[in-house]
Write an enzyme that holds these catalytic residues in place. Sequence first.
Site, PDB file in Angstrom:
ATOM      1  N   ARG A  92       0.829  -1.196   0.000  1.00 26.09           N
ATOM      2  CA  ARG A  92       0.000   0.000   0.000  1.00 26.09           C
ATOM      3  C   ARG A  92       0.863   1.245   0.000  1.00 26.09           C
ATOM      4  NH1 ARG A  92      -3.599   1.519   4.055  1.00 26.09           N
ATOM      5  NH2 ARG A  92      -1.861   0.946   5.387  1.00 26.09           N
ATOM      6  N   SER A 156       7.621  -4.927   7.270  1.00 24.08           N
ATOM      7  CA  SER A 156       7.233  -5.742   8.424  1.00 24.08           C
ATOM      8  C   SER A 156       7.901  -7.107   8.467  1.00 24.08           C
ATOM      9  CB  SER A 156       5.726  -5.865   8.463  1.00 24.08           C
ATOM     10  OG  SER A 156       5.208  -4.565   8.502  1.00 24.08           O
ATOM     11  N   ASP A 209       5.550  -2.791  11.363  1.00 20.09           N
ATOM     12  CA  ASP A 209       4.106  -2.490  11.456  1.00 20.09           C
ATOM     13  C   ASP A 209       3.605  -2.434  12.914  1.00 20.09           C
ATOM     14  OD1 ASP A 209       4.461  -5.224  11.689  1.00 20.09           O
ATOM     15  OD2 ASP A 209       2.957  -5.785  10.213  1.00 20.09           O
TER      16      ASP A 209
HETATM   17  C1  BGC Z   1       7.371 -10.242  11.013  1.00 18.32           C
HETATM   18  C2  BGC Z   1       7.206  -8.999  11.861  1.00 18.32           C
HETATM   19  C3  BGC Z   1       5.858  -8.366  11.619  1.00 18.32           C
HETATM   20  C4  BGC Z   1       4.740  -9.390  11.761  1.00 18.32           C
HETATM   21  C5  BGC Z   1       3.367  -8.811  11.462  1.00 18.32           C
HETATM   22  C6  BGC Z   1       6.171 -11.164  11.196  1.00 18.32           C
HETATM   23  O1  BGC Z   1       6.279 -12.255  10.324  1.00 18.32           O
HETATM   24  O2  BGC Z   1       8.548 -10.928  11.374  1.00 18.32           O
HETATM   25  O3  BGC Z   1       8.234  -8.075  11.589  1.00 18.32           O
HETATM   26  O4  BGC Z   1       5.669  -7.330  12.533  1.00 18.32           O
HETATM   27  O5  BGC Z   1       4.971 -10.467  10.894  1.00 18.32           O
HETATM   28  O6  BGC Z   1       3.270  -8.314  10.181  1.00 18.32           O
END
Ligand code: BGC
Length: 482
Positions: A92, A156, A209
């Site tokens: 996004r 993320s 995130d």
């Molecule tokens: C990632 C995190 C992320 C989470 C939610 C996980 O697989 O390692 O960095 O915050 O997913 O998106």
Amino acid sequence: MASKAPQAYEVNANELTGTPEQEAYMRDIIDQFTIDTKYLEQVRDRFMLEMQKGLDKEGATIAMIPSFVEGRLTGKEEGNFLALDLGGTNLRVVLVTLEGQGKYKTVSSKSRVSEELKTGPMRNLCDYIAECVDTFLTEQGLENQEIELNLGYTFSFPVLQTKINRGVLSTWTKGFACTGAVGKDPVLLLQDALLRKHVPVKVSALVNDTVGTLLSNAYNKPNTLAGLILGTGANGAYIEKMNKINKWKGGKTTSDEMIINMEFGAFDNERQILPLTRFDNKLDRESINPHAQLYEKMISGMYLGEITRNVLTDMIDRELLLKRDENTSFAWSKEISRHWSFETAFMSNIEADNSADFSYTKEILDTNLSLHDITTTEAKFIKKICELVGKRAARLAACSIAAIVQHTGATQAGCDIGIDGSLYEFYPSFENRMYEALSELLPEVSDIRKTIRLGLAKDGSGVGAALTACVAARMEKVQATA
Ligand code: BGC
């Protein structure tokens, strides 16, 4: 705002009548997937121990990564920022206008990231992202900006940050596996792609995130302690005192507090405490990242459907489900035999089924998996299995919140916890089940809902990234005058 999810209708264990073999199987499955209070407490205690290890040294299983976001928000943050969100199901691009007083406006565009991009060269993914940013700026009439726009990049995945806009990707999660990215800085890779396309944007903050979710919740709820994602993946962030981050070697900071990106999806990769069943082990072994993200694999949306499918196919193999004459049974189970064919969204719909004869459950199985003639007994079993997997996820997820609250000593004063992600937002009774587990884990709290206030933090990855870009600018100013 609380989660908008509908209520789940649970199947009573004594309604699960079938052949003696079926009944015995169901009793065993219930036993394997049910986690009592005592066990939850052990998970929570272990979780707290692992948090401490992560604060003490680098390389712990729960990585406890300092986010370089220092201090708290004032709620007065203002300005126009771009945000980019990579790491869930979609990519996004968001234009965020922070208006102060906890208010904001957003305009965004969304595109899917193909499997090919998720697993191909990182350069291709970055070029694709740059193209999406470019198109978005043109749509918004911002393509000829004199001054570069600041962009908060919500990336993320586990990134060891070295600055608010620098870091190194330690590993991929959630089905991503681009080559040429692990060990590199995702900001530099993206900035290069933007430069190649002459897109007038500066990546000024790198945000997980969960950190974004915490900040977007804190923008109008100053008592926010933590942000969680319970969606495709799972993770949390919370505000920690600098003097408790024993491994910190980053020198003087502009505040005595910093947000920690916990990366708790990796909790118990050593398999010391999580109540793994053979269905979880099968999922792990067949996943793109075996032996990694074990907690995430039990509590997040990407995996719950597959765990459920593993139970259902086991039942089919034992001729306890879908047993018809030889040929039809084979044809029937074709679709459900395919990896990932049982989506977590089906579980959501099945759990919300309140019909007397499970007609909605039957319809979902019929439409999505070509299971045309499911009996009421079978539908009941399938619904129960969804419930067991979904409830276990919510209860295990609650352990992380109890651990954060107890670690920070927020049990008495109370706190807000912002949560985003499809599971929390849409999965029936996910929030209720979390509250239930929380009240078992924190019996000293008399009104759990008023004290540990869970709430939907919409668009943490957009607004939160913009807020991080804003905090980055504030910190830069303070450092310049120091
Ligand atoms: C990632 C995190 C992320 C989470 C939610 C996980 O697989 O390692 O960095 O915050 O997913 O998106």
